[in-house]
Design a protein around this motif. Sequence first.
Motif, PDB file in Angstrom:
ATOM      1  N   PRO A 108       0.724  -1.105  -0.112  1.00  0.00           N
ATOM      2  CA  PRO A 108      -0.094   0.199  -0.006  1.00  0.00           C
ATOM      3  C   PRO A 108       0.815   1.121   0.067  1.00  0.00           C
ATOM      4  O   PRO A 108       2.070   1.025   0.548  1.00  0.00           O
ATOM      5  N   GLY A 109       0.345   2.593  -0.305  1.00  0.00           N
ATOM      6  CA  GLY A 109       1.168   3.640  -0.420  1.00  0.00           C
ATOM      7  C   GLY A 109       0.834   4.453  -1.444  1.00  0.00           C
ATOM      8  O   GLY A 109      -0.030   4.307  -2.436  1.00  0.00           O
ATOM      9  N   ARG A 110       1.556   5.517  -1.558  1.00  0.00           N
ATOM     10  CA  ARG A 110       1.522   6.627  -2.818  1.00  0.00           C
ATOM     11  C   ARG A 110       2.474   5.896  -4.081  1.00  0.00           C
ATOM     12  O   ARG A 110       3.386   5.456  -3.947  1.00  0.00           O
ATOM     13  N   TYR A 111       1.762   6.387  -5.262  1.00  0.00           N
ATOM     14  CA  TYR A 111       2.497   5.720  -6.557  1.00  0.00           C
ATOM     15  C   TYR A 111       2.051   6.965  -7.524  1.00  0.00           C
ATOM     16  O   TYR A 111       1.192   7.812  -7.250  1.00  0.00           O
ATOM     17  N   GLN A 112       2.552   6.808  -8.760  1.00  0.00           N
ATOM     18  CA  GLN A 112       2.311   7.897  -9.701  1.00  0.00           C
ATOM     19  C   GLN A 112       2.671   7.274 -11.014  1.00  0.00           C
ATOM     20  O   GLN A 112       3.472   6.179 -11.236  1.00  0.00           O
ATOM     21  N   VAL A 113       1.636   7.468 -12.244  1.00  0.00           N
ATOM     22  CA  VAL A 113       2.102   7.210 -13.401  1.00  0.00           C
ATOM     23  C   VAL A 113       2.651   8.220 -13.995  1.00  0.00           C
ATOM     24  O   VAL A 113       1.981   9.459 -14.041  1.00  0.00           O
ATOM     25  N   ALA A 114       4.009   8.328 -14.645  1.00  0.00           N
ATOM     26  CA  ALA A 114       4.705   9.338 -15.210  1.00  0.00           C
ATOM     27  C   ALA A 114       4.780   9.152 -16.713  1.00  0.00           C
ATOM     28  O   ALA A 114       5.114   8.241 -17.129  1.00  0.00           O
ATOM     29  N   ILE A 115       4.146  10.353 -17.394  1.00  0.00           N
ATOM     30  CA  ILE A 115       4.278  10.106 -18.824  1.00  0.00           C
ATOM     31  C   ILE A 115       5.180  11.134 -19.482  1.00  0.00           C
ATOM     32  O   ILE A 115       5.146  12.477 -19.090  1.00  0.00           O
ATOM     33  N   HIS A 116       6.070  10.828 -20.210  1.00  0.00           N
ATOM     34  CA  HIS A 116       7.288  11.608 -20.862  1.00  0.00           C
ATOM     35  C   HIS A 116       6.988  11.276 -22.190  1.00  0.00           C
ATOM     36  O   HIS A 116       7.710  10.444 -22.715  1.00  0.00           O
ATOM     37  N   PRO A 117       6.710  12.417 -23.141  1.00  0.00           N
ATOM     38  CA  PRO A 117       6.738  12.560 -24.363  1.00  0.00           C
ATOM     39  C   PRO A 117       8.338  12.672 -24.648  1.00  0.00           C
ATOM     40  O   PRO A 117       8.681  13.608 -24.188  1.00  0.00           O
ATOM     41  N   GLU A 118       8.730  11.829 -25.617  1.00  0.00           N
ATOM     42  CA  GLU A 118      10.365  12.102 -26.019  1.00  0.00           C
ATOM     43  C   GLU A 118      10.128  12.911 -27.313  1.00  0.00           C
ATOM     44  O   GLU A 118      10.584  12.400 -28.228  1.00  0.00           O
ATOM     45  N   VAL A 119       9.527  14.185 -27.155  1.00  0.00           N
ATOM     46  CA  VAL A 119       9.708  15.070 -28.247  1.00  0.00           C
ATOM     47  C   VAL A 119      10.089  16.506 -27.743  1.00  0.00           C
ATOM     48  O   VAL A 119       9.671  16.743 -26.378  1.00  0.00           O
ATOM     49  N   GLU A 120      10.905  17.286 -28.248  1.00  0.00           N
ATOM     50  CA  GLU A 120      11.595  18.307 -27.883  1.00  0.00           C
ATOM     51  C   GLU A 120      10.444  19.444 -27.460  1.00  0.00           C
ATOM     52  O   GLU A 120       9.326  19.632 -28.037  1.00  0.00           O
ATOM     53  N   GLY A 121      10.507  20.056 -26.422  1.00  0.00           N
ATOM     54  CA  GLY A 121       9.565  20.992 -25.669  1.00  0.00           C
ATOM     55  C   GLY A 121       8.450  20.423 -25.121  1.00  0.00           C
ATOM     56  O   GLY A 121       7.512  21.126 -24.693  1.00  0.00           O
ATOM     57  N   ALA A 122       7.961  19.159 -25.206  1.00  0.00           N
ATOM     58  CA  ALA A 122       6.829  18.477 -24.820  1.00  0.00           C
ATOM     59  C   ALA A 122       7.114  18.309 -23.341  1.00  0.00           C
ATOM     60  O   ALA A 122       8.000  17.964 -22.623  1.00  0.00           O
ATOM     61  N   ASN A 123       6.052  18.597 -22.404  1.00  0.00           N
ATOM     62  CA  ASN A 123       6.244  18.514 -20.923  1.00  0.00           C
ATOM     63  C   ASN A 123       5.857  17.402 -20.406  1.00  0.00           C
ATOM     64  O   ASN A 123       4.509  16.858 -20.783  1.00  0.00           O
ATOM     65  N   PRO A 124       6.377  16.700 -19.562  1.00  0.00           N
ATOM     66  CA  PRO A 124       5.882  15.505 -18.816  1.00  0.00           C
ATOM     67  C   PRO A 124       4.721  15.800 -18.048  1.00  0.00           C
ATOM     68  O   PRO A 124       4.428  16.863 -17.462  1.00  0.00           O
ATOM     69  N   VAL A 125       3.783  14.692 -17.668  1.00  0.00           N
ATOM     70  CA  VAL A 125       2.959  14.932 -16.841  1.00  0.00           C
ATOM     71  C   VAL A 125       2.770  13.785 -15.767  1.00  0.00           C
ATOM     72  O   VAL A 125       3.134  12.521 -16.209  1.00  0.00           O
ATOM     73  N   ALA A 126       2.363  13.858 -14.578  1.00  0.00           N
ATOM     74  CA  ALA A 126       2.211  12.709 -13.469  1.00  0.00           C
ATOM     75  C   ALA A 126       1.081  12.681 -12.962  1.00  0.00           C
ATOM     76  O   ALA A 126       0.353  13.544 -12.549  1.00  0.00           O
ATOM     77  N   LEU A 127       0.402  11.387 -12.613  1.00  0.00           N
ATOM     78  CA  LEU A 127      -0.871  11.242 -12.270  1.00  0.00           C
ATOM     79  C   LEU A 127      -0.695  10.360 -11.110  1.00  0.00           C
ATOM     80  O   LEU A 127      -0.150   9.267 -11.047  1.00  0.00           O
ATOM     81  N   GLY A 128      -1.037  10.984  -9.985  1.00  0.00           N
ATOM     82  CA  GLY A 128      -0.606  10.197  -8.633  1.00  0.00           C
ATOM     83  C   GLY A 128      -1.884   9.640  -8.280  1.00  0.00           C
ATOM     84  O   GLY A 128      -3.342   9.904  -8.577  1.00  0.00           O
ATOM     85  N   PHE A 129      -1.708   8.586  -7.408  1.00  0.00           N
ATOM     86  CA  PHE A 129      -2.729   7.495  -7.005  1.00  0.00           C
ATOM     87  C   PHE A 129      -2.389   7.207  -5.505  1.00  0.00           C
ATOM     88  O   PHE A 129      -0.974   6.798  -5.294  1.00  0.00           O
ATOM     89  N   ARG A 130      -3.195   6.613  -4.797  1.00  0.00           N
ATOM     90  CA  ARG A 130      -3.020   5.833  -3.352  1.00  0.00           C
ATOM     91  C   ARG A 130      -3.455   4.458  -3.581  1.00  0.00           C
ATOM     92  O   ARG A 130      -4.581   4.237  -3.925  1.00  0.00           O
ATOM     93  N   ALA A 131      -2.283   3.545  -3.347  1.00  0.00           N
ATOM     94  CA  ALA A 131      -3.317   2.116  -3.119  1.00  0.00           C
ATOM     95  C   ALA A 131      -3.379   1.788  -1.551  1.00  0.00           C
ATOM     96  O   ALA A 131      -2.739   2.125  -0.622  1.00  0.00           O
ATOM     97  N   ALA A 132      -4.330   1.121  -1.244  1.00  0.00           N
ATOM     98  CA  ALA A 132      -4.709   0.886   0.169  1.00  0.00           C
ATOM     99  C   ALA A 132      -5.477  -0.518   0.319  1.00  0.00           C
ATOM    100  O   ALA A 132      -5.923  -0.977  -0.841  1.00  0.00           O
ATOM    101  N   VAL A 133      -5.243  -0.955   1.387  1.00  0.00           N
ATOM    102  CA  VAL A 133      -5.980  -2.319   1.640  1.00  0.00           C
ATOM    103  C   VAL A 133      -7.517  -1.984   1.927  1.00  0.00           C
ATOM    104  O   VAL A 133      -7.858  -0.829   2.716  1.00  0.00           O
ATOM    105  N   ARG A 134      -8.199  -2.685   1.138  1.00  0.00           N
ATOM    106  CA  ARG A 134      -9.715  -2.622   1.533  1.00  0.00           C
ATOM    107  C   ARG A 134     -10.375  -2.724   3.054  1.00  0.00           C
ATOM    108  O   ARG A 134     -10.013  -3.764   3.442  1.00  0.00           O
ATOM    109  N   ALA A 135     -10.981  -1.994   3.539  1.00  0.00           N
ATOM    110  CA  ALA A 135     -11.668  -2.431   4.648  1.00  0.00           C
ATOM    111  C   ALA A 135     -12.389  -3.302   4.792  1.00  0.00           C
ATOM    112  O   ALA A 135     -13.223  -3.543   3.954  1.00  0.00           O
ATOM    113  N   LYS A 136     -12.362  -4.207   5.654  1.00  0.00           N
ATOM    114  CA  LYS A 136     -13.332  -5.374   5.787  1.00  0.00           C
ATOM    115  C   LYS A 136     -14.515  -4.884   6.427  1.00  0.00           C
ATOM    116  O   LYS A 136     -14.671  -4.240   7.380  1.00  0.00           O
ATOM    117  N   ALA A 137     -15.741  -5.467   5.755  1.00  0.00           N
ATOM    118  CA  ALA A 137     -17.007  -4.955   6.370  1.00  0.00           C
ATOM    119  C   ALA A 137     -17.554  -5.829   7.602  1.00  0.00           C
ATOM    120  O   ALA A 137     -17.166  -6.771   7.982  1.00  0.00           O
TER     121      ALA A 137
END
Length: 137
Positions: A108-137
């Motif tokens: 569990p924890g913080r992660y990200q998907v990082a997108i790096h276009p390999e084109v001059e002048g293109a800006n990278p983008v990162a999408l963060g998300f959290r992985a967690a254990v599902r609470a038991k009902a």
Amino acid sequence: MEIRVATLCDFAQVREGLLFVSSAGITRVYRESFPAPIGVMLALVLEMSPVEAANANKIRVRVEDADGQKLAEMVGEVQVKLGSGHDPGELVNVPFVADFRAMKLPTPGRYQVAIHPEVEGANPVALGFRAAVRAKA
């Protein structure tokens, strides 16, 4: 090249130059235990000039942990053959999908998907998300 749309989703596909996305905007991934499959896909729409679209352009996508360590990586290539339906100089929207559903998240924890276009002048983008254990009902 600019990244105009970037989202984590349950499913995405490209059909006839169009991007189909199901259940977009994921920021939390709940699993019974870890390691566990990430279970998400990345959906992008890239905006390109006609010159960029006509050339092969690489995009590097990485799944990283909170410390920036690479857990998975995919390198894709986009190139579009422009038809007569485009006006001279018209920007082109190019859909792109990366499937990480089977990739395992170690803990569990913080992660990200990082997108790096390999084109001059293109800006990278990162999408963060959290992985967690599902609470038991």
